[in-house]
Design an enzyme around this catalytic site. Structure first.
Site, PDB file in Angstrom:
ATOM      1  N   CYS A 135       0.847  -1.208   0.000  1.00  0.00           N
ATOM      2  CA  CYS A 135       0.000   0.000   0.000  1.00  0.00           C
ATOM      3  C   CYS A 135       0.878   1.253   0.000  1.00  0.00           C
ATOM      4  CB  CYS A 135      -0.914   0.001   1.217  1.00  0.00           C
ATOM      5  SG  CYS A 135      -1.847   1.541   1.425  1.00  0.00           S
TER       6      CYS A 135
ATOM      7  N   CYS B 211       0.698   3.274   3.233  1.00  0.00           N
ATOM      8  CA  CYS B 211       1.461   2.676   4.328  1.00  0.00           C
ATOM      9  C   CYS B 211       2.941   2.990   4.149  1.00  0.00           C
ATOM     10  CB  CYS B 211       1.245   1.162   4.370  1.00  0.00           C
ATOM     11  SG  CYS B 211      -0.456   0.646   4.738  1.00  0.00           S
TER      12      CYS B 211
END
Length: 416
Positions: free
Chosen positions: A334, A337
């Site tokens: 991600c 993230c």
């Protein structure tokens, strides 16, 4: 004596008043000389070096440099918010200056009232720029008045703001904005005091034909407001009602203390723009099958961030914890993230040896468990587990800088 307009300046030459019959000729000559001077300066200027040189200078000196360099070919962009400070700085230079505003047709009444106050206060006329009527009509007839709440603000802004701005800037060689580095951490941290505009074109057309000045780049909101108050500058009355960043009425709201000021703009789409859906890691192959996205590396491999196993998370979720724990539920693939890797590391380093453990759990390996037990909906999800009891608290904001995270942890854990 302060001269505020090119016509007023042109009327006085060599210490005597110019006869009415020659005023037009004098103005034309002055205007042409300004254009020649500006063109000569632009042609031989290293703007990156100039930005570094001027980075330590104050807004007044930067404003004076812009007006001196470009004369009547530079315009101050005025949105009706705290960028009114720019007009005061321009006024203080004693040089002629131009001010333009984008009237999108959706501004607050208070903003229109400020426009009128500013014109009277400084004795100027704002150059109002409007969107193309046909473009607005087509958009509203096709999608309604509030389509941006469902499909995002980009299209509406393009019609009502970007296109009119692009058209207006093509009549200038430079423009001056009120952008500051501290307005939206992460997206405006790189705001040089002067630059070749990377997005718009100027009078000469083509890439590199427009120069952009940001005199307030290094100023804080507090410094700008101190200046506005001390100088008795007129300001938008919405500021007295909790509004900080002010745009169109449907897309602007007041913000809470300690929120980033631009969190009051387009708030309904901010969270979606900063998270990965649980199935964003699925890749559809040419044969129609789906496989899980993988990452080249894991996040937070070394350092103070504790890695939690599924068994540990199960125990923690059941209330088996002897100290406070703040954990990020993440997926290595991600991008959001990945973007918070530095801030989460900084948080862990700052809380080393405290009563709070900063941890991580790779939740994409068992999304069903994380969804059921930890309320996972998107990546990243941040949760706080208070010591001595079951349950958890989810972090509600999309702001993931270390200082904001640290303040939130302290508000949950108390003295740490």
């Amino acid at each position: 004596m302060q001269i505020k307009g090119t016509h007023a300046q042109a009327r006085m030459t060599a210490g005597r008043r110019v006869a009415p019959a020659s005023r037009a000729v004098t103005c034309l000559v002055a205007r042409r000389q300004q254009m020649v001077n500006a063109a000569a300066v632009v042609a031989g200027t290293d703007w990156k070096s100039l930005a570094q040189e001027m980075d330590h200078k104050g807004p007044l000196e930067i404003m004076d440099s812009a007006l001196k360099t470009f004369g009547g070919d530079v315009g101050i962009a005025f949105s009706g918010a705290e960028d009114v400070a720019l007009i005061e700085y321009a006024h203080l230079t004693g040089r002629p200056y131009r001010v333009f505003s984008l009237d999108t047709g959706r501004l607050n009444p208070e903003t229109y009232q400020l426009f009128d106050q500013v014109e009277k206060h400084y004795g100027i006329r704002i150059e109002y720029t409007f969107p193309e009527a046909q473009a607005v009509q087509d958009l509203v007839r096709a999608k309604g008045l509030y389509s941006f709440y469902t499909d995002g603000h980009t299209e509406c802004c393009r019609v009502r703001k970007v296109q009119p701005l692009r058209k207006h800037l093509k009549g200038l060689k430079a423009w001056i904005t009120g952008q500051r580095k501290d307005q939206s951490p992460g997206t405006r941290m790189e705001v040089p005091v002067v630059q070749v505009d990377p997005a718009f074109e100027g009078l000469a057309t083509g890439p590199g034909s427009l120069i952009k000045y940001n005199p307030l780049s290094n100023a804080t909101s507090q410094e700008v407001w101190n200046f506005i108050r001390v100088m008795n500058v007129p300001y938008n009355s919405l500021h007295d009602k909790g509004y900080v960043s002010i745009g169109c009425e449907p897309c602007t709201k007041a913000v809470l203390p300690n929120q980033a000021e631009r969190e009051g703009r387009w708030w309904w789409e901010d969270a979606q723009a900063k998270e990965c859906g649980l199935h964003s890691g699925n890749i559809k192959k040419a044969d129609g099958t789906v496989e899980e996205r993988t990452a080249d590396r894991d996040l937070w491999v070394d350092g103070q961030v504790a890695a939690l196993s599924k068994a540990q998370v199960q125990d923690i979720a059941a209330g088996k914890r002897d100290k406070d724990i703040v954990a990020v539920l993440y997926a290595p693939w991600c991008p959001f993230c990945q973007a918070m890797e530095g801030s989460w590391t900084e948080l862990a380093d700052s809380l080393k040896g405290s009563s709070v453990t900063v941890a991580k759990y790779q939740a994409d390996t068992d999304k069903d468990f994380a969804t059921e037990q930890l309320g996972l909906k998107t990546f990243p999800t941040i949760v706080f587990f208070p010591k001595g009891r079951s349950g958890f608290v989810k972090y509600p904001s999309e702001r993931r800088d270390a200082e904001t995270l640290r303040m939130w942890v302290r508000s949950m854990a108390g003295a740490i």
